[in-house]
Design an enzyme around this catalytic site. Structure first.
Site, PDB file in Angstrom:
ATOM      1  N   HIS A 179       0.888  -1.160   0.000  1.00  0.00           N
ATOM      2  CA  HIS A 179       0.000   0.000   0.000  1.00  0.00           C
ATOM      3  C   HIS A 179       0.925   1.209   0.000  1.00  0.00           C
ATOM      4  CE1 HIS A 179      -3.506   2.444   1.632  1.00  0.00           C
ATOM      5  NE2 HIS A 179      -2.479   3.206   1.970  1.00  0.00           N
ATOM      6  N   HIS A 232      -3.682  -1.342  -5.583  1.00  0.00           N
ATOM      7  CA  HIS A 232      -4.544  -0.221  -5.988  1.00  0.00           C
ATOM      8  C   HIS A 232      -3.789   0.989  -6.558  1.00  0.00           C
ATOM      9  CE1 HIS A 232      -3.283   1.143  -2.075  1.00  0.00           C
ATOM     10  NE2 HIS A 232      -4.256   0.576  -1.390  1.00  0.00           N
ATOM     11  N   ASP A 305     -10.026  -4.080  -4.007  1.00  0.00           N
ATOM     12  CA  ASP A 305      -9.866  -3.361  -2.728  1.00  0.00           C
ATOM     13  C   ASP A 305     -11.225  -3.256  -2.042  1.00  0.00           C
ATOM     14  OD1 ASP A 305      -8.815  -2.014  -0.573  1.00  0.00           O
ATOM     15  OD2 ASP A 305      -8.485  -0.124  -1.631  1.00  0.00           O
ATOM     16  N   HIS A 309     -18.173  -0.827   4.524  1.00  0.00           N
ATOM     17  CA  HIS A 309     -18.381  -0.030   5.736  1.00  0.00           C
ATOM     18  C   HIS A 309     -19.870   0.039   6.043  1.00  0.00           C
ATOM     19  CE1 HIS A 309     -14.260   1.429   6.114  1.00  0.00           C
ATOM     20  NE2 HIS A 309     -14.259   1.736   4.831  1.00  0.00           N
TER      21      HIS A 309
END
Length: 430
Positions: A179, A232, A305, A309
């Site tokens: 990342h 990503h 990814d 939530h």
């Protein structure tokens, strides 16, 4: 159990097979692939008009389990995965507690065998508690079957510590999933820096936040020889650096997420937390570079990814919303709509980016192919179905997506994992 799939258009990047075939499955394995198969079967599936591809392998998901089960669980994440044709995932370790020991890795993987419909490869943290201070026991995690390490959600800012972790990963044959984010440069940013951020009165995140760490990590991979996978990727310069690393013969691969090759900052018309990603949705120039990278082979993988939530965490201003998108159930349709249907990628390249290349990166020789002797992880994909994405139908607990109501083309109609039909006709098959 014998399953016969008939009349499907088989796309197999390993063998180059690209045509109408039947596929015979016996128990967990593919027994035969050819134009016409005459065999008794317990179940027959007519795949006429559909592509028959190796099951998708998503190298980058957050299943939130253990500790954040209100967002997602191994069960709900697995259901979302197979609905999206994803038969294997790499689960990131930023759980609560952080997955940073061999015992924790083993526990999740054993639970997943019982609780998840998709194959789960649990990644381990680079440092204890993802605090960036002390290395986790990388050797122990490797011994428990951990295929890679990642500090995903953040970067290991101590380069010397990270280098030591890379050396251990190299010794253990693990992949380092990076990342790339220089946290010292974020400075409270919530979206891509530029005129749109200024217009909305929001703090911006510059491309250099990603690029500085991408450059550092590639140089550390060059020194240590570890297999490095950049997660990503969102910037034009990340693509350039990966292209240069490949030209130098380094073991560096990169992934692009559908939201990064589909959306630009111009699509953000209001301060909506569902557009808040990390890294952020970038400029048209960045998106074009990502697409070119996918087209020319610089960028190896399409991953999601997937970061579910609760609604209360996303239905806010970008100043306060959590970063992330629920992506497992929209990835295939967005890839087909934005890349394949527009002639940017071929259907075979879609199978390559979403299955074969991820299997190769992980060293999974039994997956990523629709050919004799391979594990029967298969997705049947209808390229002609048109519909609008409806987040209320997601199997994931996370409904956080900026794609709600977007018209797409292409849908998963059936998913097989280890020779078993687990999703068919819009329903989970338990």
């Amino acid at each position: 159990m014998r399953i016969l799939i008939q009349n499907g258009h088989v796309l197999d990047p390993l063998t180059g097979r690209d045509g109408i075939c039947d596929v015979l499955i016996e128990d967990e394995k593919i027994a035969d692939v050819k134009e016409h198969i005459c065999a008794e079967a317990d179940k027959t599936i007519d795949a006429e008009g559909c592509y028959l591809m190796p099951g998708f392998i998503d190298l980058h998901v957050h299943f939130r389990d253990p500790g954040l089960e209100y967002k997602e669980t191994l069960t709900t994440g697995g259901r979302a995965a197979v609905r999206g044709g994803v038969t294997s995932v790499c689960a990131m370790p930023n759980t609560r507690p952080v997955t940073d020991t061999g015992v924790k890795v083993e526990t999740v993987q054993k639970r997943a065998l019982k609780e998840s419909l998709t194959n789960v490869y649990q990644l381990g943290s680079v440092t204890i508690g993802q605090e960036g201070k002390e290395l986790a026991d990388i050797r122990e995690m490797a011994g428990k079957g951990c295929v890679g390490i990642s500090e995903d959600g953040k970067s290991v800012m101590n380069a010397a510590l990270y280098r030591r972790g890379m050396k251990l990963a190299k010794e253990a044959g693990m992949v380092v999933f990076a990342h790339c984010e220089d946290i010292t440069m974020v400075e409270g940013g919530v979206m891509n820096a530029g005129s749109k951020a200024e217009e909305l009165g929001l703090k911006g995140i510059t491309n250099a936040v990603e690029d500085v760490i991408a450059a550092r990590d590639i140089l550390l991979a060059k020194e240590t020889g570890v297999k490095l996978h950049l997660c990503h990727c969102s910037t034009e310069d990340s693509v350039k650096m990966i292209r240069a690393a490949k030209a130098e013969g380094l073991a560096v691969t990169g992934e692009v997420c559908p939201h990064h090759f589909t959306l630009t900052t111009d699509d953000i018309t209001e301060d909506d937390g569902n557009f808040k990603m990390n890294p952020p949705i970038r400029s048209r120039a960045d998106v074009d570079a990502l697409i070119r990278g996918l087209q020319d082979g610089t960028m190896d993988v399409i991953s999601t990814d997937h970061a579910p939530h609760a609604a209360a965490e996303k239905n806010l201003s970008m100043k306060y919303a959590a970063f992330g998108i629920a992506g497992l159930e929209t990835s295939a349709a967005l890839t087909y709509t934005e890349l394949v249907d527009k002639g940017i990628l071929t259907p075979m390249q879609m199978a390559e980016k979403m299955s074969y290349n991820p299997a190769r990166i992980l060293g999974l020789t039994d997956k990523g192919s629709v050919s004799e002797g391979k594990t029967a992880d298969i997705v049947i994909f209808d390229p002609n179905k048109e519909y609008r994405i409806d987040k209320e139908t997601f199997f994931s607990k996370g409904k956080n997506t900026p794609f709600h109501g977007r018209k797409v083309k292409g849908d998963v109609v059936c998913t097989l994992v280890n020779g078993r039909v687990v999703y068919e006709g819009g329903q989970i098959v338990d």
